[in-house]
Design an enzyme around this catalytic site. Sequence first.
Site, PDB file in Angstrom:
ATOM      1  N   ASP A 119      -1.071  17.785 -11.251  1.00  0.00           N
ATOM      2  CA  ASP A 119      -1.344  19.112 -10.696  1.00  0.00           C
ATOM      3  C   ASP A 119      -0.382  20.160 -11.237  1.00  0.00           C
ATOM      4  O   ASP A 119      -0.792  21.276 -11.571  1.00  0.00           O
ATOM      5  CB  ASP A 119      -1.261  19.067  -9.171  1.00  0.00           C
ATOM      6  CG  ASP A 119      -1.564  20.409  -8.542  1.00  0.00           C
ATOM      7  OD1 ASP A 119      -2.621  20.989  -8.862  1.00  0.00           O
ATOM      8  OD2 ASP A 119      -0.746  20.896  -7.753  1.00  0.00           O
TER       9      ASP A 119
ATOM     10  N   MET B 176       0.829  -1.210   0.000  1.00  0.00           N
ATOM     11  CA  MET B 176       0.000   0.000   0.000  1.00  0.00           C
ATOM     12  C   MET B 176       0.863   1.259   0.000  1.00  0.00           C
ATOM     13  O   MET B 176       0.519   2.258  -0.643  1.00  0.00           O
ATOM     14  CB  MET B 176      -0.959   0.001   1.194  1.00  0.00           C
ATOM     15  CG  MET B 176      -2.006  -1.099   1.129  1.00  0.00           C
ATOM     16  SD  MET B 176      -2.917  -1.171  -0.434  1.00  0.00           S
ATOM     17  CE  MET B 176      -3.700   0.417  -0.449  1.00  0.00           C
TER      18      MET B 176
END
Length: 157
Positions: free
Chosen positions: A127, A112
Amino acid sequence: MSLTHIDEGGRARMVDVGDKPDTDRRATAEGMLLCAPETLAMVREDRAPKGAVLTTAELAGIMAAKRTADLIPLCHPLPLAKVVVLILPDEALPGFRVQADVRTRGATGVEMEALTAVSVACLTLFDMLKAVDRTMVIDGIRVRSKSGGRSGDWQSQ
């Protein structure tokens, strides 16, 4: 196969790893950001309006790996021994290949954390470049390999 994060009553639960031995654990993940050839050239030539795009995104990925337990419910907070995020421009895509390598010594794996590092690095690229390229696509985020623990080593094809 049963889901380890669901109890007998169907409620979410954190897996108890207290009795598992600490072992060396490692996971690698990858993903990509596809973009226009002009966007790739802009980054390669250090002309991006927001500055050091690759360095910033790599740092964001490292920081995200360290915060995975804050972002993903039921993830154990882990003392990470190593996090490397590497972003490589790729003319063939065109775009960027993002890779993460995460290591720890503990009772649970770091898949993870590796996936989070890649995901946030890709999001940071997006972004920082969205003002110049609305066609970008984040794709192919996956675990490439893992080692350590009871289930042993695994590598994708």
